[in-house]
Design a protein around this motif. Structure first.
Motif, PDB file in Angstrom:
ATOM      1  N   VAL A 135       0.707  -1.301  -0.096  1.00 30.34           N
ATOM      2  CA  VAL A 135      -0.083  -0.123   0.171  1.00 30.34           C
ATOM      3  C   VAL A 135       0.766   1.325  -0.097  1.00 30.34           C
ATOM      4  N   ARG A 136       1.943   1.279   0.853  1.00 31.51           N
ATOM      5  CA  ARG A 136       2.708   2.440   0.877  1.00 31.51           C
ATOM      6  C   ARG A 136       3.249   2.789  -0.419  1.00 31.51           C
ATOM      7  N   GLU A 137       3.742   1.699  -1.291  1.00 36.67           N
ATOM      8  CA  GLU A 137       4.282   1.928  -2.655  1.00 36.67           C
ATOM      9  C   GLU A 137       3.582   2.596  -3.579  1.00 36.67           C
ATOM     10  N   GLN A 138       2.051   2.523  -3.356  1.00 36.26           N
ATOM     11  CA  GLN A 138       1.274   2.934  -4.226  1.00 36.26           C
ATOM     12  C   GLN A 138       0.745   4.605  -3.794  1.00 36.26           C
ATOM     13  N   VAL A 139       0.929   4.732  -2.273  1.00 37.91           N
ATOM     14  CA  VAL A 139       0.443   6.242  -1.995  1.00 37.91           C
ATOM     15  C   VAL A 139       1.604   7.115  -1.473  1.00 37.91           C
ATOM     16  N   ASP A 140       2.770   6.773  -1.311  1.00 36.82           N
ATOM     17  CA  ASP A 140       3.880   7.422  -0.457  1.00 36.82           C
ATOM     18  C   ASP A 140       4.138   8.835  -1.269  1.00 36.82           C
ATOM     19  N   ASP A 141       4.162   8.754  -2.807  1.00 37.33           N
ATOM     20  CA  ASP A 141       4.543   9.889  -3.485  1.00 37.33           C
ATOM     21  C   ASP A 141       3.257  10.714  -3.742  1.00 37.33           C
ATOM     22  N   ALA A 142       1.943  10.329  -3.240  1.00 41.07           N
ATOM     23  CA  ALA A 142       1.037  10.984  -3.949  1.00 41.07           C
ATOM     24  C   ALA A 142       0.626  12.494  -3.206  1.00 41.07           C
ATOM     25  N   ASP A 143       0.254  13.235  -3.880  1.00 41.59           N
ATOM     26  CA  ASP A 143      -0.294  14.585  -3.147  1.00 41.59           C
ATOM     27  C   ASP A 143      -1.663  14.736  -2.701  1.00 41.59           C
ATOM     28  N   GLU A 144      -2.573  13.718  -3.415  1.00 40.55           N
ATOM     29  CA  GLU A 144      -3.936  14.015  -3.057  1.00 40.55           C
ATOM     30  C   GLU A 144      -4.418  12.537  -3.207  1.00 40.55           C
ATOM     31  N   ILE A 145      -5.263  12.286  -2.276  1.00 37.77           N
ATOM     32  CA  ILE A 145      -6.006  10.899  -2.110  1.00 37.77           C
ATOM     33  C   ILE A 145      -7.565  10.982  -1.861  1.00 37.77           C
ATOM     34  N   ARG A 146      -8.252  10.417  -2.623  1.00 38.32           N
ATOM     35  CA  ARG A 146      -9.568  10.508  -2.777  1.00 38.32           C
ATOM     36  C   ARG A 146     -10.283   9.333  -2.369  1.00 38.32           C
ATOM     37  N   VAL A 147     -11.290   9.184  -1.719  1.00 38.07           N
ATOM     38  CA  VAL A 147     -11.947   8.059  -1.239  1.00 38.07           C
ATOM     39  C   VAL A 147     -13.483   8.083  -1.339  1.00 38.07           C
ATOM     40  N   THR A 148     -14.026   6.985  -2.133  1.00 37.72           N
ATOM     41  CA  THR A 148     -15.131   7.009  -2.552  1.00 37.72           C
ATOM     42  C   THR A 148     -15.967   5.631  -1.734  1.00 37.72           C
ATOM     43  N   ALA A 149     -17.287   5.569  -1.552  1.00 39.61           N
ATOM     44  CA  ALA A 149     -17.601   4.011  -0.933  1.00 39.61           C
ATOM     45  C   ALA A 149     -19.269   4.239  -1.149  1.00 39.61           C
ATOM     46  N   PRO A 150     -19.774   2.882  -1.149  1.00 42.83           N
ATOM     47  CA  PRO A 150     -21.268   2.863  -1.492  1.00 42.83           C
ATOM     48  C   PRO A 150     -22.086   3.495  -0.684  1.00 42.83           C
ATOM     49  N   ALA A 151     -21.781   3.699   0.814  1.00 46.37           N
ATOM     50  CA  ALA A 151     -22.825   4.381   1.490  1.00 46.37           C
ATOM     51  C   ALA A 151     -22.752   6.123   1.457  1.00 46.37           C
ATOM     52  N   GLY A 152     -22.004   6.589   0.262  1.00 47.02           N
ATOM     53  CA  GLY A 152     -21.967   8.072   0.216  1.00 47.02           C
ATOM     54  C   GLY A 152     -20.666   8.659   0.409  1.00 47.02           C
ATOM     55  N   THR A 153     -19.665   8.004   0.927  1.00 43.65           N
ATOM     56  CA  THR A 153     -18.363   8.670   1.059  1.00 43.65           C
ATOM     57  C   THR A 153     -17.976   9.181  -0.187  1.00 43.65           C
TER      58      THR A 153
END
Length: 319
Positions: A135-153
């Motif tokens: 997971v760290r390899e995929q997110v470490d250099d990111a500037d922006e993280i977006r999260v969506t989910a079925p309940a409305g997030t």
């Protein structure tokens, strides 16, 4: 006192795999009157490995973060390895900090129950560490993280300039600490805006019913609206003491413990479940942020999709 069979295996995982206790090391098991069976299970395993093992027990603390009695603090600071199954958390105490500064490897197990102990530690923590690294390899250099989910997030986090951290449960180096059960990658964001909807576990409600959700609106890093009256009251009460720090969007966490196959109502365990996300309000000073508040409220979100700078993150999934 003989250890119940159900507690023996997770105790071995904690002492042998997570803490890697050696025969020439000292070990202090710190527990309280309400967590004694778990403390005894850990002590039984530790005392078979080293002759320099001790178990210390005290009345449960009044709040999370309250300091243990002085003799307990002294035992922690003098040990090579410390395991602390306690009712109230010792994670954010001077006693824990001073033990780490003295070189101890520390695992705190705040609010641990026998169910959570057996479920959360019936796991391969080397595998969990591998999932954290992935997971760290995929997110470490990111500037922006977006999260969506079925309940409305649908919420976007600015994480530029902030480091992601891993709680792997592998505590093999002097001065290192972890919660147990472990398994998450987390960050304290610079800011965030959007909506997050908790449909898993959140205190004071515990495990939410299938049709129950808790909605939070976030603008510029502050929670501006809370659908639930009990949580809103907790945040407003803290805000009377510290102002906007109580409304701080404190944490984004990604669970990596694939042994947790279902949520049980314990934040300590459920926030580690593989394939979940948790978002917290309040204090972030202990996780790379700069906001101090008397609350840290985690809410677990089921079935999320996570994007790092627009690319979907492959999340570890519970078995």
């Amino acid at each position: 006192m003989s250890t119940p069979t159900t507690l023996r295996d997770p105790a071995e995982t904690a002492v042998e795999q997570c803490l890697a206790l050696e025969s020439d090391e000292s070990c202090a098991i710190v527990t309280d009157d309400k967590r004694e069976p778990i403390g005894e299970a850990l002590y039984d395993v530790a005392s078979e490995i080293t002759d320099d093992a001790v178990i210390v027990r005290y009345p449960p603390g009044s709040t999370h973060g309250s300091e243990p009695p002085a003799p307990v603090s002294a035992a922690m600071a003098d040990a090579d390895v410390v395991l602390a199954p306690t009712t109230k958390s010792l994670s954010h105490t001077r006693a824990r900090t001073e033990a780490n500064e003295a070189g101890a490897r520390v695992a705190t197990l705040p609010g641990i129950t026998e169910e959570v102990f057996t479920t959360g530690l019936d796991a391969d923590y080397e595998l969990i560490a591998d999932h954290c690294a992935d997971v760290r390899e995929q997110v470490d250099d990111a500037d922006e993280i977006r999260v969506t989910a079925p309940a409305g997030t649908d919420i976007t986090f600015d994480v530029s300039g902030r480091d992601f951290l891993s709680d792997t449960g592998i505590v093999h180096e002097p001065g290192v600490m972890s919660n147990l059960p472990a398994g998450e990658v987390f960050v304290s964001p610079e800011s965030a805006s959007g909506t997050f909807v908790v449909d898993g576990t959140m205190m004071p409600h515990g495990l939410l019913n299938d049709d129950q959700t808790l909605a939070f609106e976030v603008e510029d890093g502050l929670v501006t609206d809370i659908s639930d009256g009990d949580i809103r009251e907790t945040v407003e009460s803290a805000a009377e003491e510290v102002g906007d720090a109580a409304r701080n969007l404190a944490e984004l966490g990604i669970g990596t413990n694939v042994a947790v196959t279902e949520l049980v109502g314990s934040v300590l365990l459920d926030e580690k479940a593989g394939g979940t996300v948790h978002i917290a309000i309040g204090d972030d000073a202990g996780i790379g942020g700069d906001v101090e508040a008397p609350i840290h409220l985690d809410g677990i979100i089921r079935g999320p999709t996570v994007y790092a700078d627009g690319a979907e993150v492959e999340l570890p999934q519970s078995e």
